[in-house]
Write a protein that holds these residues in place. Structure first.
Motif, PDB file in Angstrom:
ATOM      1  N   LEU A 240      20.433  71.006 -28.947  1.00  0.00           N
ATOM      2  CA  LEU A 240      20.118  72.363 -28.032  1.00  0.00           C
ATOM      3  C   LEU A 240      18.546  72.410 -28.112  1.00  0.00           C
ATOM      4  O   LEU A 240      17.910  72.744 -27.284  1.00  0.00           O
ATOM      5  CB  LEU A 240      20.692  73.546 -28.976  1.00  0.00           C
ATOM      6  CG  LEU A 240      20.263  74.947 -28.144  1.00  0.00           C
ATOM      7  CD1 LEU A 240      20.685  74.928 -26.632  1.00  0.00           C
ATOM      8  CD2 LEU A 240      20.895  76.201 -28.935  1.00  0.00           C
ATOM      9  N   ILE A 241      17.784  72.167 -29.316  1.00  0.00           N
ATOM     10  CA  ILE A 241      16.394  72.471 -29.449  1.00  0.00           C
ATOM     11  C   ILE A 241      15.817  71.060 -28.548  1.00  0.00           C
ATOM     12  O   ILE A 241      14.996  71.446 -27.829  1.00  0.00           O
ATOM     13  CB  ILE A 241      15.726  72.395 -30.786  1.00  0.00           C
ATOM     14  CG1 ILE A 241      16.305  73.318 -31.600  1.00  0.00           C
ATOM     15  CG2 ILE A 241      14.411  71.986 -30.965  1.00  0.00           C
ATOM     16  CD1 ILE A 241      16.099  73.235 -33.104  1.00  0.00           C
ATOM     17  N   GLU A 242      16.269  70.110 -28.556  1.00  0.00           N
ATOM     18  CA  GLU A 242      15.807  68.925 -27.637  1.00  0.00           C
ATOM     19  C   GLU A 242      15.893  69.440 -26.074  1.00  0.00           C
ATOM     20  O   GLU A 242      15.105  69.223 -25.362  1.00  0.00           O
ATOM     21  CB  GLU A 242      16.465  67.596 -28.004  1.00  0.00           C
ATOM     22  CG  GLU A 242      16.248  66.983 -29.100  1.00  0.00           C
ATOM     23  CD  GLU A 242      17.206  65.889 -29.746  1.00  0.00           C
ATOM     24  OE1 GLU A 242      18.153  65.597 -29.046  1.00  0.00           O
ATOM     25  OE2 GLU A 242      16.731  65.269 -30.801  1.00  0.00           O
ATOM     26  N   GLU A 243      17.018  70.100 -25.829  1.00  0.00           N
ATOM     27  CA  GLU A 243      17.116  70.243 -24.584  1.00  0.00           C
ATOM     28  C   GLU A 243      16.306  71.455 -24.154  1.00  0.00           C
ATOM     29  O   GLU A 243      15.674  71.476 -22.970  1.00  0.00           O
ATOM     30  CB  GLU A 243      18.719  70.992 -24.154  1.00  0.00           C
ATOM     31  CG  GLU A 243      19.737  69.842 -24.237  1.00  0.00           C
ATOM     32  CD  GLU A 243      21.175  70.295 -24.164  1.00  0.00           C
ATOM     33  OE1 GLU A 243      21.428  71.593 -24.256  1.00  0.00           O
ATOM     34  OE2 GLU A 243      22.080  69.384 -24.419  1.00  0.00           O
ATOM     35  N   MET A 244      15.977  72.523 -24.988  1.00  0.00           N
ATOM     36  CA  MET A 244      14.926  73.545 -24.869  1.00  0.00           C
ATOM     37  C   MET A 244      13.570  72.960 -24.458  1.00  0.00           C
ATOM     38  O   MET A 244      13.046  73.388 -23.878  1.00  0.00           O
ATOM     39  CB  MET A 244      15.218  74.536 -25.866  1.00  0.00           C
ATOM     40  CG  MET A 244      16.437  75.340 -25.968  1.00  0.00           C
ATOM     41  SD  MET A 244      16.932  76.452 -27.255  1.00  0.00           S
ATOM     42  CE  MET A 244      15.698  77.507 -27.008  1.00  0.00           C
ATOM     43  N   LEU A 245      13.219  72.088 -25.559  1.00  0.00           N
ATOM     44  CA  LEU A 245      11.993  71.459 -25.326  1.00  0.00           C
ATOM     45  C   LEU A 245      11.865  70.588 -24.046  1.00  0.00           C
ATOM     46  O   LEU A 245      10.989  70.615 -23.340  1.00  0.00           O
ATOM     47  CB  LEU A 245      11.819  70.294 -26.580  1.00  0.00           C
ATOM     48  CG  LEU A 245      11.345  70.751 -27.868  1.00  0.00           C
ATOM     49  CD1 LEU A 245      11.597  69.771 -28.861  1.00  0.00           C
ATOM     50  CD2 LEU A 245      10.084  71.289 -27.858  1.00  0.00           C
ATOM     51  N   LYS A 246      12.851  69.993 -23.573  1.00  0.00           N
ATOM     52  CA  LYS A 246      12.914  69.303 -22.396  1.00  0.00           C
ATOM     53  C   LYS A 246      12.688  70.234 -21.330  1.00  0.00           C
ATOM     54  O   LYS A 246      11.872  69.852 -20.341  1.00  0.00           O
ATOM     55  CB  LYS A 246      14.125  68.323 -22.044  1.00  0.00           C
ATOM     56  CG  LYS A 246      14.185  67.580 -20.819  1.00  0.00           C
ATOM     57  CD  LYS A 246      15.429  66.592 -20.621  1.00  0.00           C
ATOM     58  CE  LYS A 246      15.425  65.811 -19.520  1.00  0.00           C
ATOM     59  NZ  LYS A 246      16.515  65.125 -19.186  1.00  0.00           N
ATOM     60  N   ASP A 247      13.402  71.544 -21.220  1.00  0.00           N
ATOM     61  CA  ASP A 247      13.267  72.515 -20.260  1.00  0.00           C
ATOM     62  C   ASP A 247      11.886  73.024 -20.238  1.00  0.00           C
ATOM     63  O   ASP A 247      11.385  73.401 -19.194  1.00  0.00           O
ATOM     64  CB  ASP A 247      14.347  73.363 -20.309  1.00  0.00           C
ATOM     65  CG  ASP A 247      15.834  72.891 -19.932  1.00  0.00           C
ATOM     66  OD1 ASP A 247      15.869  71.856 -19.258  1.00  0.00           O
ATOM     67  OD2 ASP A 247      16.697  73.538 -20.324  1.00  0.00           O
ATOM     68  N   GLY A 248      11.256  73.121 -21.213  1.00  0.00           N
ATOM     69  CA  GLY A 248       9.869  73.828 -21.547  1.00  0.00           C
ATOM     70  C   GLY A 248       8.772  72.683 -21.445  1.00  0.00           C
ATOM     71  O   GLY A 248       7.599  73.156 -21.741  1.00  0.00           O
TER      72      GLY A 248
ATOM     73  N   TYR B 294       7.929  83.592 -35.129  1.00  0.00           N
ATOM     74  CA  TYR B 294       8.635  82.656 -34.256  1.00  0.00           C
ATOM     75  C   TYR B 294       8.442  81.310 -35.003  1.00  0.00           C
ATOM     76  O   TYR B 294       7.688  81.168 -35.884  1.00  0.00           O
ATOM     77  CB  TYR B 294       7.863  82.655 -32.987  1.00  0.00           C
ATOM     78  CG  TYR B 294       6.356  82.442 -33.330  1.00  0.00           C
ATOM     79  CD1 TYR B 294       5.955  81.159 -33.093  1.00  0.00           C
ATOM     80  CD2 TYR B 294       5.468  83.458 -33.492  1.00  0.00           C
ATOM     81  CE1 TYR B 294       4.517  80.852 -33.205  1.00  0.00           C
ATOM     82  CE2 TYR B 294       4.082  83.414 -33.333  1.00  0.00           C
ATOM     83  CZ  TYR B 294       3.595  81.857 -33.552  1.00  0.00           C
ATOM     84  OH  TYR B 294       2.216  81.681 -33.416  1.00  0.00           O
ATOM     85  N   ILE B 295       9.037  80.120 -34.248  1.00  0.00           N
ATOM     86  CA  ILE B 295       8.843  78.833 -34.462  1.00  0.00           C
ATOM     87  C   ILE B 295       8.392  78.149 -33.367  1.00  0.00           C
ATOM     88  O   ILE B 295       8.971  78.068 -32.472  1.00  0.00           O
ATOM     89  CB  ILE B 295      10.144  78.125 -35.013  1.00  0.00           C
ATOM     90  CG1 ILE B 295      10.602  78.715 -36.296  1.00  0.00           C
ATOM     91  CG2 ILE B 295       9.713  76.532 -35.307  1.00  0.00           C
ATOM     92  CD1 ILE B 295      11.833  78.502 -36.895  1.00  0.00           C
ATOM     93  N   ARG B 296       7.297  77.578 -33.260  1.00  0.00           N
ATOM     94  CA  ARG B 296       6.810  76.950 -32.097  1.00  0.00           C
ATOM     95  C   ARG B 296       6.670  75.379 -32.493  1.00  0.00           C
ATOM     96  O   ARG B 296       6.198  74.772 -33.364  1.00  0.00           O
ATOM     97  CB  ARG B 296       5.247  77.208 -31.891  1.00  0.00           C
ATOM     98  CG  ARG B 296       4.835  76.576 -30.587  1.00  0.00           C
ATOM     99  CD  ARG B 296       3.377  76.973 -29.968  1.00  0.00           C
ATOM    100  NE  ARG B 296       3.371  78.238 -29.600  1.00  0.00           N
ATOM    101  CZ  ARG B 296       2.460  79.076 -30.421  1.00  0.00           C
ATOM    102  NH1 ARG B 296       1.343  78.836 -31.150  1.00  0.00           N
ATOM    103  NH2 ARG B 296       2.480  80.298 -30.086  1.00  0.00           N
ATOM    104  N   ILE B 297       7.413  74.564 -31.446  1.00  0.00           N
ATOM    105  CA  ILE B 297       7.649  73.274 -31.497  1.00  0.00           C
ATOM    106  C   ILE B 297       7.093  72.509 -30.225  1.00  0.00           C
ATOM    107  O   ILE B 297       7.194  73.046 -29.306  1.00  0.00           O
ATOM    108  CB  ILE B 297       9.056  72.937 -31.686  1.00  0.00           C
ATOM    109  CG1 ILE B 297       9.841  73.428 -32.638  1.00  0.00           C
ATOM    110  CG2 ILE B 297       9.359  71.259 -31.892  1.00  0.00           C
ATOM    111  CD1 ILE B 297      11.392  73.642 -32.754  1.00  0.00           C
ATOM    112  N   VAL B 298       6.215  71.578 -30.809  1.00  0.00           N
ATOM    113  CA  VAL B 298       5.586  71.037 -29.440  1.00  0.00           C
ATOM    114  C   VAL B 298       5.784  69.435 -29.694  1.00  0.00           C
ATOM    115  O   VAL B 298       5.553  68.938 -30.979  1.00  0.00           O
ATOM    116  CB  VAL B 298       3.993  71.199 -29.605  1.00  0.00           C
ATOM    117  CG1 VAL B 298       3.355  70.288 -28.544  1.00  0.00           C
ATOM    118  CG2 VAL B 298       3.765  72.681 -29.325  1.00  0.00           C
ATOM    119  N   LYS B 299       6.314  68.740 -28.614  1.00  0.00           N
ATOM    120  CA  LYS B 299       6.517  67.245 -28.543  1.00  0.00           C
ATOM    121  C   LYS B 299       5.164  66.821 -28.073  1.00  0.00           C
ATOM    122  O   LYS B 299       4.642  66.962 -27.039  1.00  0.00           O
ATOM    123  CB  LYS B 299       7.508  67.113 -27.722  1.00  0.00           C
ATOM    124  CG  LYS B 299       8.010  65.310 -27.434  1.00  0.00           C
ATOM    125  CD  LYS B 299       8.400  64.700 -28.827  1.00  0.00           C
ATOM    126  CE  LYS B 299       8.639  63.342 -28.327  1.00  0.00           C
ATOM    127  NZ  LYS B 299       8.929  62.588 -29.423  1.00  0.00           N
TER     128      LYS B 299
END
Length: 150
Positions: A10-18, A65-70
Protein backbone atom coordinates in the motif's frame (compact mmCIF):
# COMPACT_ATOMS: atom_id res chain seq x y z
CA UNK A 1 -0.29 -12.31 2.37
CA UNK A 2 1.18 -11.08 5.65
CA UNK A 3 -0.07 -7.79 7.10
CA UNK A 4 3.43 -6.30 6.79
CA UNK A 5 3.46 -7.18 3.08
CA UNK A 6 0.05 -5.54 2.64
CA UNK A 7 1.22 -2.38 4.41
CA UNK A 8 4.42 -2.22 2.33
CA UNK A 9 2.49 -2.73 -0.91
CA UNK A 10 0.00 0.00 0.00
CA UNK A 11 2.80 2.44 0.87
CA UNK A 12 4.61 1.64 -2.40
CA UNK A 13 1.40 2.29 -4.36
CA UNK A 14 0.84 5.56 -2.51
CA UNK A 15 4.44 6.58 -3.23
CA UNK A 16 3.97 5.79 -6.91
CA UNK A 17 0.75 7.80 -7.03
CA UNK A 18 2.50 10.67 -5.22
CA UNK A 19 5.44 10.81 -7.61
CA UNK A 20 7.87 9.28 -5.15
CA UNK A 21 6.75 11.31 -2.14
CA UNK A 22 4.21 10.55 0.57
CA UNK A 23 3.06 12.15 3.79
CA UNK A 24 0.84 10.02 6.00
CA UNK A 25 -0.44 9.82 9.54
CA UNK A 26 0.41 6.56 11.26
CA UNK A 27 -3.03 6.19 12.86
CA UNK A 28 -4.88 6.92 9.62
CA UNK A 29 -2.90 4.29 7.72
CA UNK A 30 -3.29 1.78 10.57
CA UNK A 31 -7.06 2.34 10.51
CA UNK A 32 -7.15 1.91 6.74
CA UNK A 33 -5.23 -1.36 6.88
CA UNK A 34 -6.78 -2.61 10.13
CA UNK A 35 -3.67 -2.94 12.24
CA UNK A 36 -1.89 -1.30 15.15
CA UNK A 37 0.16 1.87 14.49
CA UNK A 38 3.24 0.00 15.73
CA UNK A 39 2.94 -2.32 12.72
CA UNK A 40 3.12 0.72 10.45
CA UNK A 41 6.31 1.78 12.26
CA UNK A 42 7.78 -1.69 11.86
CA UNK A 43 7.16 -1.80 8.11
CA UNK A 44 8.55 1.68 7.56
CA UNK A 45 11.70 1.10 9.61
CA UNK A 46 12.39 -2.32 8.11
CA UNK A 47 11.43 -1.85 4.47
CA UNK A 48 11.74 1.85 3.66
CA UNK A 49 15.36 2.34 4.65
CA UNK A 50 18.13 4.55 3.26
CA UNK A 51 19.83 1.40 1.94
CA UNK A 52 16.77 0.85 -0.19
CA UNK A 53 16.69 4.44 -1.41
CA UNK A 54 14.19 6.07 0.94
CA UNK A 55 14.34 9.13 3.15
CA UNK A 56 12.09 9.09 6.21
CA UNK A 57 11.06 12.10 8.27
CA UNK A 58 8.78 11.69 11.26
CA UNK A 59 7.00 14.13 13.53
CA UNK A 60 5.19 12.88 16.58
CA UNK A 61 2.24 14.39 18.40
CA UNK A 62 -1.29 15.47 17.47
CA UNK A 63 -0.30 16.82 14.08
CA UNK A 64 2.30 14.11 13.60
CA UNK A 65 3.09 12.56 10.29
CA UNK A 66 5.56 10.38 8.48
CA UNK A 67 7.06 11.65 5.24
CA UNK A 68 8.58 9.08 2.92
CA UNK A 69 10.57 10.14 -0.12
CA UNK A 70 11.90 7.76 -2.76
CA UNK A 71 15.20 9.31 -3.75
CA UNK A 72 15.76 9.96 -7.46
CA UNK A 73 19.51 9.95 -7.94
CA UNK A 74 21.88 9.58 -10.87
CA UNK A 75 23.91 6.38 -11.01
CA UNK A 76 27.02 7.98 -9.51
CA UNK A 77 24.99 9.81 -6.85
CA UNK A 78 23.31 6.57 -5.86
CA UNK A 79 26.63 4.73 -5.72
CA UNK A 80 28.20 7.52 -3.66
CA UNK A 81 25.24 7.37 -1.28
CA UNK A 82 25.87 3.64 -0.95
CA UNK A 83 29.52 4.31 -0.12
CA UNK A 84 28.52 6.68 2.66
CA UNK A 85 25.88 4.26 3.94
CA UNK A 86 28.36 1.43 4.40
CA UNK A 87 30.35 2.92 7.27
CA UNK A 88 33.15 1.03 9.02
CA UNK A 89 31.16 -2.16 9.49
CA UNK A 90 28.50 -3.86 7.40
CA UNK A 91 26.43 -6.93 8.14
CA UNK A 92 25.36 -9.29 5.39
CA UNK A 93 21.70 -8.20 5.55
CA UNK A 94 22.60 -4.54 5.07
CA UNK A 95 24.84 -5.37 2.12
CA UNK A 96 22.10 -7.45 0.50
CA UNK A 97 19.61 -4.60 0.96
CA UNK A 98 21.98 -2.20 -0.81
CA UNK A 99 22.53 -4.68 -3.65
CA UNK A 100 18.76 -5.19 -3.98
CA UNK A 101 18.30 -1.41 -4.22
CA UNK A 102 20.97 -1.17 -6.92
CA UNK A 103 19.28 -3.92 -8.94
CA UNK A 104 15.81 -2.41 -8.41
CA UNK A 105 17.07 0.93 -9.72
CA UNK A 106 18.73 -0.66 -12.74
CA UNK A 107 22.24 0.32 -11.65
CA UNK A 108 23.63 -3.22 -11.69
CA UNK A 109 22.34 -6.48 -13.12
CA UNK A 110 20.96 -9.30 -10.99
CA UNK A 111 23.94 -11.40 -12.08
CA UNK A 112 26.43 -8.79 -10.83
CA UNK A 113 24.50 -8.55 -7.55
CA UNK A 114 24.62 -12.32 -7.21
CA UNK A 115 28.42 -12.37 -7.67
CA UNK A 116 28.85 -9.44 -5.25
CA UNK A 117 26.67 -11.13 -2.64
CA UNK A 118 28.81 -14.28 -2.89
CA UNK A 119 31.98 -12.21 -2.36
CA UNK A 120 30.69 -10.68 0.89
CA UNK A 121 28.74 -13.68 2.21
CA UNK A 122 29.23 -15.37 5.57
CA UNK A 123 30.66 -18.37 3.69
CA UNK A 124 33.26 -16.25 1.88
CA UNK A 125 34.37 -14.69 5.16
CA UNK A 126 34.13 -17.90 7.22
CA UNK A 127 37.86 -18.14 7.95
CA UNK A 128 38.00 -14.65 9.47
CA UNK A 129 37.64 -14.03 13.20
CA UNK A 130 34.06 -13.05 14.08
CA UNK A 131 35.10 -9.60 15.33
CA UNK A 132 36.59 -8.62 11.95
CA UNK A 133 34.00 -10.00 9.51
CA UNK A 134 31.83 -6.87 9.41
CA UNK A 135 34.75 -4.51 8.86
CA UNK A 136 36.28 -6.72 6.15
CA UNK A 137 32.85 -7.00 4.49
CA UNK A 138 32.57 -3.19 4.53
CA UNK A 139 36.03 -2.86 2.95
CA UNK A 140 35.22 -5.37 0.21
CA UNK A 141 31.81 -3.83 -0.42
CA UNK A 142 33.27 -0.33 -0.76
CA UNK A 143 35.64 -1.65 -3.43
CA UNK A 144 32.75 -3.33 -5.22
CA UNK A 145 30.77 -0.07 -5.23
CA UNK A 146 33.78 1.81 -6.59
CA UNK A 147 34.13 -0.77 -9.36
CA UNK A 148 30.46 -0.22 -10.30
CA UNK A 149 31.30 3.47 -10.92
CA UNK A 150 33.80 2.71 -13.66
Amino acid sequence: MLISDSIAKLIEEMLKDGGGQLEIRRNDLAGRVGCAPSQINYVITSRFTPERGYLIESRRGGGGYIRIVKKQLTKDECLMHCLYTIGNELDEGGALAILRNLVDNGLISAQVAHVASAAISQNALASLPAETKKSVRADIFRQLILSFMK
